[in-house]
Design a protein around this motif. Structure first.
Motif, short mmCIF file in Angstrom:
data_model
loop_
_atom_site.label_atom_id
_atom_site.label_comp_id
_atom_site.label_asym_id
_atom_site.label_seq_id
_atom_site.Cartn_x
_atom_site.Cartn_y
_atom_site.Cartn_z
N GLU A 126 1.24 -1.53 -0.20
CA GLU A 126 -0.01 0.14 0.36
C GLU A 126 0.60 1.23 0.07
O GLU A 126 0.75 2.03 -0.77
N TYR A 127 2.01 0.94 0.68
CA TYR A 127 2.69 2.61 0.81
C TYR A 127 3.68 3.01 -0.34
O TYR A 127 3.72 4.26 -1.16
N VAL A 128 3.83 1.62 -1.58
CA VAL A 128 4.35 1.84 -2.39
C VAL A 128 3.77 2.53 -3.66
O VAL A 128 3.89 3.18 -4.50
N ILE A 129 2.60 1.96 -3.54
CA ILE A 129 1.22 2.41 -4.30
C ILE A 129 1.15 3.63 -3.98
O ILE A 129 0.64 4.54 -4.38
N GLN A 130 0.70 4.61 -2.18
CA GLN A 130 0.39 5.65 -2.14
C GLN A 130 1.71 6.65 -3.00
O GLN A 130 1.75 7.65 -3.14
N TYR A 131 3.30 6.13 -2.74
CA TYR A 131 4.71 6.30 -3.28
C TYR A 131 4.13 7.01 -4.49
O TYR A 131 4.82 8.35 -5.19
N ARG A 132 3.67 5.93 -5.24
CA ARG A 132 3.42 6.31 -6.47
C ARG A 132 2.82 7.31 -7.39
O ARG A 132 3.06 7.70 -8.03
N VAL A 138 0.09 -9.29 -5.26
CA VAL A 138 -0.27 -9.35 -7.02
C VAL A 138 -1.75 -8.55 -7.17
O VAL A 138 -1.63 -7.86 -8.12
N ASP A 139 -2.47 -8.22 -6.27
CA ASP A 139 -4.03 -7.87 -6.80
C ASP A 139 -4.70 -6.58 -6.52
O ASP A 139 -4.46 -6.02 -7.49
N MET A 140 -3.34 -6.06 -5.53
CA MET A 140 -3.13 -4.62 -5.29
C MET A 140 -2.53 -4.05 -6.46
O MET A 140 -3.39 -2.93 -6.34
N LEU A 141 -1.27 -4.39 -6.89
CA LEU A 141 -0.74 -4.48 -7.54
C LEU A 141 -1.28 -3.56 -8.96
O LEU A 141 -1.01 -2.61 -9.78
#
Length: 167
Positions: A19-25, A72-75
């Motif tokens: 989640e943190y990496v998705i928010q970072y992006r 994998v689903d989240m990304l």
């Protein structure tokens, strides 16, 4: 493009790192490529002696896929480019080896909040990874450990020292 390695074991803490990496992006205008790593422990020789190696590999593959599925689903849902890497062996050594193999530029790990004494006696994978690599390691700690983890180990150690002092 920034290559980020995220070790995933299927826990909520590992998913928080995702989640943190998705928010970072979402917050930065930088392209990222996520490498998801799952390190399966080697099974004891006492077990593998009686089980065919193909069955052991199949079991480890199934366990890795289950652990990686949520990440994998989240990304995929967020549209983040990613790949999956499955290794066997010690968790910390496997994470560092995977980071080197995939040319990762940083490692993002999820963990629980624990006190130093608990981490010392349990042997923290995060601490081992930080000691073994020159890459930056971001630790995402959003959840406290259980009451047993936070208080049980220090109290147990204190009682052991008290018992030794009395005798």
């Amino acid at each position: 493009m920034l290559n980020i390695l995220i070790p995933v074991d299927g826990s909520r803490n590992a998913l928080r790192a995702v989640e943190y990496v998705i928010q970072y992006r979402a917050m930065h205008d930088e392209l990222i490529n996520v490498k998801l790593a799952n390190i399966q422990p080697r099974l004891s020789k006492y077990i593998t002696r009686f089980v065919p190696s193909a069955n052991v590999r199949m079991l480890q593959q199934e366990r890795a896929e289950q652990a990686l599925q949520g990440a994998v689903d989240m990304l995929t849902k967020a549209g983040v480019e990613h790949s999956v890497h499955i290794n066997k062996g010690d968790a910390a050594e496997g994470i560092v080896a995977c980071a080197n193999e995939t040319a990762a530029q940083k490692i993002v790990m999820g963990t629980t909040r624990k006190n130093a004494l608990s981490r010392f006696f349990e042997g923290s994978v995060v601490n081992k990874v930080m000691a073994m690599t020159d890459l930056p390691v971001e630790v995402i700690a959003k959840e406290n450990g259980s009451k047993l983890e936070r208080f049980g180990i220090p109290v147990g150690v204190g009682l052991a020292f008290l018992w030794l002092a009395i005798e």
